[in-house]
Design a protein around this motif. Structure first.
Motif, PDB file in Angstrom:
ATOM      1  N   SER A 498       0.914  -1.309   0.061  1.00 26.32           N
ATOM      2  CA  SER A 498       0.162   0.040   0.073  1.00 26.32           C
ATOM      3  C   SER A 498       0.861   1.170   0.019  1.00 26.32           C
ATOM      4  O   SER A 498       0.351   2.288  -0.158  1.00 26.32           O
ATOM      5  CB  SER A 498      -1.034   0.002   1.320  1.00 26.32           C
ATOM      6  N   ILE A 499       1.932   1.168   0.321  1.00 23.49           N
ATOM      7  CA  ILE A 499       2.673   2.380   0.508  1.00 23.49           C
ATOM      8  C   ILE A 499       4.143   2.510  -0.483  1.00 23.49           C
ATOM      9  O   ILE A 499       4.985   3.600  -0.465  1.00 23.49           O
ATOM     10  CB  ILE A 499       3.388   2.860   1.798  1.00 23.49           C
ATOM     11  N   ILE A 500       4.181   1.298  -1.499  1.00 28.54           N
ATOM     12  CA  ILE A 500       5.254   1.283  -2.160  1.00 28.54           C
ATOM     13  C   ILE A 500       5.525   2.368  -2.827  1.00 28.54           C
ATOM     14  O   ILE A 500       6.574   2.650  -3.237  1.00 28.54           O
ATOM     15  CB  ILE A 500       5.498  -0.150  -2.723  1.00 28.54           C
ATOM     16  N   GLY A 501       4.329   2.960  -3.529  1.00 31.43           N
ATOM     17  CA  GLY A 501       4.439   4.146  -4.509  1.00 31.43           C
ATOM     18  C   GLY A 501       5.010   5.299  -3.588  1.00 31.43           C
ATOM     19  O   GLY A 501       5.310   6.289  -4.492  1.00 31.43           O
ATOM     20  N   GLU A 502       5.285   5.187  -2.319  1.00 28.86           N
ATOM     21  CA  GLU A 502       5.618   6.741  -1.645  1.00 28.86           C
ATOM     22  C   GLU A 502       7.328   6.573  -1.620  1.00 28.86           C
ATOM     23  O   GLU A 502       7.613   7.666  -0.969  1.00 28.86           O
ATOM     24  CB  GLU A 502       4.759   6.877  -0.476  1.00 28.86           C
ATOM     25  N   ILE A 503       7.726   5.364  -1.821  1.00 24.59           N
ATOM     26  CA  ILE A 503       9.382   5.361  -1.559  1.00 24.59           C
ATOM     27  C   ILE A 503       9.825   5.686  -2.865  1.00 24.59           C
ATOM     28  O   ILE A 503       9.415   5.775  -4.013  1.00 24.59           O
ATOM     29  CB  ILE A 503       9.820   4.013  -0.929  1.00 24.59           C
ATOM     30  N   PRO A 504      11.242   6.265  -2.726  1.00 27.91           N
ATOM     31  CA  PRO A 504      11.737   6.607  -3.975  1.00 27.91           C
ATOM     32  C   PRO A 504      11.875   5.587  -5.141  1.00 27.91           C
ATOM     33  O   PRO A 504      12.059   4.158  -4.576  1.00 27.91           O
ATOM     34  CB  PRO A 504      13.385   6.801  -3.561  1.00 27.91           C
ATOM     35  N   GLU A 505      11.883   5.879  -6.157  1.00 24.02           N
ATOM     36  CA  GLU A 505      11.650   4.976  -7.460  1.00 24.02           C
ATOM     37  C   GLU A 505      12.824   3.864  -7.486  1.00 24.02           C
ATOM     38  O   GLU A 505      12.533   2.730  -7.469  1.00 24.02           O
ATOM     39  CB  GLU A 505      11.725   5.737  -8.828  1.00 24.02           C
ATOM     40  N   ASN A 506      14.104   4.235  -7.219  1.00 23.07           N
ATOM     41  CA  ASN A 506      15.031   3.208  -7.202  1.00 23.07           C
ATOM     42  C   ASN A 506      15.042   2.147  -6.492  1.00 23.07           C
ATOM     43  O   ASN A 506      15.433   1.297  -6.277  1.00 23.07           O
ATOM     44  CB  ASN A 506      16.510   4.064  -7.355  1.00 23.07           C
ATOM     45  N   PHE A 507      14.058   2.438  -5.083  1.00 25.12           N
ATOM     46  CA  PHE A 507      14.033   1.419  -3.998  1.00 25.12           C
ATOM     47  C   PHE A 507      12.784   0.727  -4.418  1.00 25.12           C
ATOM     48  O   PHE A 507      12.745  -0.687  -3.875  1.00 25.12           O
ATOM     49  CB  PHE A 507      13.863   2.095  -3.022  1.00 25.12           C
ATOM     50  N   GLN A 508      11.991   1.054  -5.214  1.00 22.97           N
ATOM     51  CA  GLN A 508      10.549   0.572  -5.646  1.00 22.97           C
ATOM     52  C   GLN A 508      10.716  -1.012  -6.089  1.00 22.97           C
ATOM     53  O   GLN A 508      10.138  -2.128  -5.744  1.00 22.97           O
ATOM     54  CB  GLN A 508       9.668   1.349  -6.388  1.00 22.97           C
ATOM     55  N   GLU A 509      11.835  -0.920  -7.226  1.00 20.89           N
ATOM     56  CA  GLU A 509      12.025  -2.129  -7.867  1.00 20.89           C
ATOM     57  C   GLU A 509      12.540  -3.389  -6.879  1.00 20.89           C
ATOM     58  O   GLU A 509      12.073  -4.612  -7.113  1.00 20.89           O
ATOM     59  CB  GLU A 509      13.016  -1.982  -9.198  1.00 20.89           C
ATOM     60  N   ILE A 510      13.615  -2.964  -6.237  1.00 17.58           N
ATOM     61  CA  ILE A 510      14.274  -4.049  -5.275  1.00 17.58           C
ATOM     62  C   ILE A 510      12.878  -4.487  -4.243  1.00 17.58           C
ATOM     63  O   ILE A 510      12.845  -5.631  -4.070  1.00 17.58           O
ATOM     64  CB  ILE A 510      15.339  -3.238  -4.548  1.00 17.58           C
ATOM     65  N   ALA A 511      12.187  -3.518  -3.833  1.00 12.97           N
ATOM     66  CA  ALA A 511      11.360  -3.907  -2.820  1.00 12.97           C
ATOM     67  C   ALA A 511      10.071  -4.875  -3.863  1.00 12.97           C
ATOM     68  O   ALA A 511       9.715  -5.759  -2.853  1.00 12.97           O
ATOM     69  CB  ALA A 511      10.291  -2.751  -2.370  1.00 12.97           C
ATOM     70  N   TYR A 512       9.810  -4.491  -4.847  1.00 12.84           N
ATOM     71  CA  TYR A 512       8.854  -5.206  -5.429  1.00 12.84           C
ATOM     72  C   TYR A 512       9.375  -6.671  -5.745  1.00 12.84           C
ATOM     73  O   TYR A 512       8.786  -7.807  -5.465  1.00 12.84           O
ATOM     74  CB  TYR A 512       8.582  -4.982  -6.886  1.00 12.84           C
ATOM     75  N   ASP A 513      10.705  -6.883  -6.094  1.00 10.55           N
ATOM     76  CA  ASP A 513      11.347  -8.326  -6.196  1.00 10.55           C
ATOM     77  C   ASP A 513      11.084  -8.995  -4.807  1.00 10.55           C
ATOM     78  O   ASP A 513      10.950 -10.086  -4.720  1.00 10.55           O
ATOM     79  CB  ASP A 513      12.636  -8.165  -6.680  1.00 10.55           C
ATOM     80  N   LYS A 514      11.686  -8.305  -3.765  1.00 10.41           N
ATOM     81  CA  LYS A 514      11.763  -8.942  -2.499  1.00 10.41           C
ATOM     82  C   LYS A 514      10.198  -9.393  -2.031  1.00 10.41           C
ATOM     83  O   LYS A 514      10.089 -10.236  -1.292  1.00 10.41           O
ATOM     84  CB  LYS A 514      12.415  -8.079  -1.626  1.00 10.41           C
ATOM     85  N   ILE A 515       9.353  -8.542  -2.170  1.00  7.44           N
ATOM     86  CA  ILE A 515       7.929  -8.878  -1.644  1.00  7.44           C
ATOM     87  C   ILE A 515       7.573 -10.165  -2.360  1.00  7.44           C
ATOM     88  O   ILE A 515       6.910 -11.078  -2.066  1.00  7.44           O
ATOM     89  CB  ILE A 515       7.162  -7.720  -1.932  1.00  7.44           C
ATOM     90  N   SER A 516       7.646 -10.293  -3.781  1.00  5.27           N
ATOM     91  CA  SER A 516       7.243 -11.479  -4.668  1.00  5.27           C
ATOM     92  C   SER A 516       8.091 -12.676  -3.980  1.00  5.27           C
ATOM     93  O   SER A 516       7.433 -13.847  -3.878  1.00  5.27           O
ATOM     94  CB  SER A 516       7.585 -11.276  -6.079  1.00  5.27           C
ATOM     95  N   LYS A 517       9.238 -12.477  -3.783  1.00  4.16           N
ATOM     96  CA  LYS A 517      10.038 -13.753  -3.344  1.00  4.16           C
ATOM     97  C   LYS A 517       9.478 -14.023  -1.817  1.00  4.16           C
ATOM     98  O   LYS A 517       9.324 -15.172  -1.744  1.00  4.16           O
ATOM     99  CB  LYS A 517      11.556 -13.353  -3.013  1.00  4.16           C
ATOM    100  N   LEU A 518       9.178 -13.164  -0.992  1.00  3.87           N
ATOM    101  CA  LEU A 518       8.763 -13.211   0.198  1.00  3.87           C
ATOM    102  C   LEU A 518       7.367 -13.979   0.283  1.00  3.87           C
ATOM    103  O   LEU A 518       7.055 -15.001   0.836  1.00  3.87           O
ATOM    104  CB  LEU A 518       8.706 -11.986   1.114  1.00  3.87           C
ATOM    105  N   GLU A 519       6.568 -13.596  -0.849  1.00  2.76           N
ATOM    106  CA  GLU A 519       5.174 -14.193  -0.789  1.00  2.76           C
ATOM    107  C   GLU A 519       5.227 -15.996  -1.085  1.00  2.76           C
ATOM    108  O   GLU A 519       4.474 -16.665  -0.666  1.00  2.76           O
ATOM    109  CB  GLU A 519       4.344 -13.689  -1.860  1.00  2.76           C
ATOM    110  N   LYS A 520       6.327 -16.092  -1.994  1.00  2.00           N
ATOM    111  CA  LYS A 520       6.704 -17.410  -2.607  1.00  2.00           C
ATOM    112  C   LYS A 520       7.101 -18.184  -1.412  1.00  2.00           C
ATOM    113  O   LYS A 520       6.613 -19.346  -1.281  1.00  2.00           O
ATOM    114  CB  LYS A 520       7.738 -17.405  -3.667  1.00  2.00           C
ATOM    115  N   ILE A 521       8.044 -17.851  -0.801  1.00  2.00           N
ATOM    116  CA  ILE A 521       8.451 -18.728   0.316  1.00  2.00           C
ATOM    117  C   ILE A 521       7.944 -18.713   1.585  1.00  2.00           C
ATOM    118  O   ILE A 521       7.680 -19.734   2.378  1.00  2.00           O
ATOM    119  CB  ILE A 521      10.047 -18.106   0.810  1.00  2.00           C
ATOM    120  N   LEU A 522       6.980 -17.812   1.660  1.00  2.00           N
ATOM    121  CA  LEU A 522       5.742 -17.811   2.911  1.00  2.00           C
ATOM    122  C   LEU A 522       4.745 -19.081   2.323  1.00  2.00           C
ATOM    123  O   LEU A 522       4.522 -19.709   3.317  1.00  2.00           O
ATOM    124  CB  LEU A 522       5.181 -16.615   2.872  1.00  2.00           C
TER     125      LEU A 522
END
Lengths: 564, 145
Positions: A498-522
């Motif tokens: 819900s807040i990913i759009g509010e962090i600086p863009e260069n961090f957004q991509e890394i965050a997306y990747d990590k979140i998808s990975k987190l969802e998978k291993i969860l």
């Protein structure tokens, strides 16, 4: 034995532990402080940043600490239960983060906290499944952090001015000894008073003399917004619409200084009395340690320096100091090292005398633990009962003091007036909690009084809540822990998205990747790995969290206000 | 054991406060139970206070501290009347300061007279009254809650 220190604050809480002998904050959701906010919108409680961000005020509890010890119910819960939800969340998050169980904790309370408020805090901890090693006073905790960090010796005062409370304590520091000489404060003095003064002046200037409580609440938010955004400006103003009429709310630097001065004068009066209690004057002080959000303001710093004519120490982080001190003390209690902490009774305790006076039994600033006795006798022939009213406060009349409990000693054998010997015994333990006993000396008839009448939870309620809590813990612990990790992680993922759009863009991509990975291993239930990646994400979002929440809050509130 | 013995001090009114504090700390450090530290705190809080120590000292010497001479009672009554007659705040504060100075003076007087128990107990009576006078005027530091 793994111990922590918890600063359970009015607006925010902090948890710390000792890492190789040095205190360190356990970051929760990536932040140093956890907002002391609980949202009950989804049934199960949501705590901290996520609760603030939910912006669901109708189902959210703020500043529950102010209501500790009262018998109010909020959303059907006692203040102790709500505090317990905050503590549970902090405990669980810290355990997940460090990968080990917390065995016990030192929790801090304001020095002026009454018996009922301390009892409620202890109850909150037991509901949350936290073993309390000790409750210690916030200024004392801050001085421990200060004393150890700076290796100072001498007489120091801790000036603690927060959002809603003021505490002033004088301590002697020497070689691992922290001796409180005297303490005093005001339960309702702090930054909130500035908001109130801004509001009152603006309402008056606008000719609004009959504001409803709802309008006052909205106005207070605007006032708070003005205060927080004045910064270095000469003045600041904003629109405020009530009753479909536009008004301008304004705060000038001059006014702000006048409000702060008023507050400071009150604190100075209290401080002078505390110094007098310690048989000291401000020349005896080797320094004043500043703690609490309000002391960050340059006005307050200036007033303190000028009025006390003493060096101020404002370089310990006011946010971390209290929990650091608690963590250090928790460790010393378990390790049994050479540290010595001597705290005092903050308010005089006594009983009402015949005629409405007060017989003081334990005087304020007496070191704890302490036990004192008084003997009373009957004033009528064949009197078989004696009523007592237990009081707290400095005033000479019983009605001007706070009543902690009423009790009656019955079954005194019939004898002429003045012959019965009734002993009343007051004990204050190391946590500052009072225990009262009364007995007739010649017959041994006795009564024990548990001071909980105003603590919010009766004994039965407490047992019920504890049983419920223990039942929940009866499940296989690992399984329970994994479920908790799963729920917590899912919640975090939802929040981050819900807040990913509010962090600086260069961090957004890394965050997306990590979140998808987190969802998978969860889904694969690889919990060890889940913790690692969750931690990485917390660090990424943690960097921007404060800013996002602030923007969100001030922006949102103003929009709300404009709309209404 | 009396409070002086508990804190390893001679039974004297005039005392070395630094030694009192030093002995208190070292005893607390070696105390095993909270009962021990409770007793130490009790002894320390009485002995460090000039007034409480005087009362305790007199009780140890079997001198009653309950009675107040009628002469003193009248004197004190007049004092309260005078205090009540002050119209403004400043005068009251000034009067309080005067009492505080008087208390200090009487305490040093106590120290000089610990050999003469009769005199000691007279000075103590006056001190006790002056102190309770001030206590009554003391406002509650936790004014609202």
């Amino acid at each position: 034995m793994f111990t922590v220190g918890i600063d359970l604050g009015t607006t925010a809480s902090v948890i710390s532990y000792l890492k190789n002998g040095v205190p360190e904050v356990i970051k929760i959701d990536g932040g140093i402080t956890v907002p002391s906010v609980v949202n009950y919108g989804e049934g199960s409680p949501i705590v901290g940043s996520k609760a603030v961000y939910s912006a669901d005020d109708a189902n959210t509890v703020f500043s529950v600490k102010r209501r500790m010890g009262s018998d109010e119910k909020i959303f059907g819960r006692s203040p102790a239960e709500i505090s317990a939800d905050i503590l549970s969340y902090i405990k669980l998050s810290a355990e997940i983060k460090l990968g080990k169980k917390i065995d016990a904790a030192v929790i801090t309370v304001p020095a002026h906290f009454s018996d009922a408020q301390r009892t409620a805090t202890k109850q909150a901890a037991s509901i949350a499944g936290i073993k309390v090693l000790r409750l210690i006073n916030e200024p004392t905790a801050a001085s421990i952090a200060f004393g150890l960090d700076k290796n100072k010796k001498g007489i120091f005062a801790v000036y603690d001015l927060g959002g809603g409370t003021f505490d002033f304590s004088v301590l002697r520091l020497s070689d691992g000894i922290f001796q409180v000489l005297a303490t005093g404060g005001d339960n309702y003095l702090g930054g909130d008073d500035v908001d109130r003064m801004i509001l009152e002046d603006n309402f008056r200037k606008s000719g609004i003399l009959d504001a409803t409580s709802n309008e006052k609440m909205l106005g207070k938010r605007v006032a708070k917004f003005l205060k927080e955004n004045l910064g270095e400006r000469i003045s600041i103003e904003t629109d405020f619409i009530i009753r479909d009429q536009p008004y301008k709310f304004e705060l000038t630097r001059e006014d702000a200084e006048r409000y702060l001065k008023k507050i400071f004068e009150k604190t100075f009066l209290i401080a002078s009395q505390v110094l007098e209690d310690a048989q000291l004057s401000s020349e005896d002080l080797d320094g004043v340690v500043l703690v609490g959000g309000m002391t960050k303001l340059s006005f307050i710093k200036k007033f303190v320096t000028e009025s006390f004519e003493v060096q101020i120490f404002d370089d310990i982080s006011p946010e971390k100091a209290v929990s650091y001190g608690a963590a250090i003390h928790a460790n010393s209690l378990v390790e049994k090292n050479n540290m010595l902490l001597i705290d005092v009774v903050p308010l005089t305790l006594g009983v009402e005398t015949f005629g409405g006076g007060v017989d003081k039994i334990i005087h304020r600033n007496t070191p704890i633990p302490i036990t004192e006795r008084r003997e009373y006798t009957t004033y009528q022939d064949n009197q078989t009962g004696m009523r007592f009213r237990v009081l707290q406060g400095e005033r000479p009349l019983a009605d001007e003091c706070r009543t902690l409990a009423n009790f009656e000693l019955k079954g005194i054998p019939a004898m002429p007036a003045g012959l019965a010997r009734v002993v009343v015994e007051f004990s204050v333990d190391v946590n500052g909690l009072l225990d009262v006993k009364a007995y007739e000396k010649t017959t041994g008839i006795s009564q024990e009084i548990v001071i909980e009448s105003s603590a919010g939870l009766s004994g039965d309620e407490m047992v019920e809540i504890l049983e419920k809590a223990f039942k929940e813990k009866e499940n296989d612990e690992i399984k329970a822990n994994n479920i908790a990790i799963k729920i917590e992680t899912e919640r975090s993922i939802k929040f981050w998205k819900s807040i990913i759009g509010e962090i600086p863009e260069n961090f957004q991509e890394i965050a997306y990747d990590k979140i998808s990975k987190l969802e998978k291993i969860l889904l694969e239930e690889k919990f060890q790995e889940v913790l690692l990646i969750k931690n990485e994400l917390e660090n990424i979002f943690g960097k921007f969290l404060d800013e996002i929440i602030n923007n969100h809050l001030s922006g949102k509130k103003l929009q709300d206000i404009r709309r209404s | 054991m009396n409070y002086f013995e508990i804190l390893r001090l001679p039974i004297k009114y005039d005392m070395d406060v630094d030694l009192l504090t030093k002995n208190y700390f070292s005893s607390l450090r070696s105390s095993e139970s909270s009962v021990d530290s409770g007793l130490l705190n009790e002894a320390y809080s009485v002995l460090k206070n000039d007034l409480k120590r005087a009362e305790y000292f007199l009780n140890l010497k079997n001198v009653s501290t309950e009675k107040m001479s009628s002469e003193l009672a009248i004197q004190m009554f007049e004092m309260r009347e005078k205090y009540e007659s002050f119209a403004n705040w400043e005068e009251k504060i000034e009067f309080q300061k005067k009492i505080k100075r008087k208390i200090k003076e009487l305490i040093s007087y106590l120290k000089e007279n610990e050999g003469d128990l009769k005199k000691f107990s007279e000075i103590f009576s006056e001190l006790k009254f002056l102190n309770s006078f001030l206590e009554k005027e003391r406002s509650d530091v936790y004014s609202r809650d």
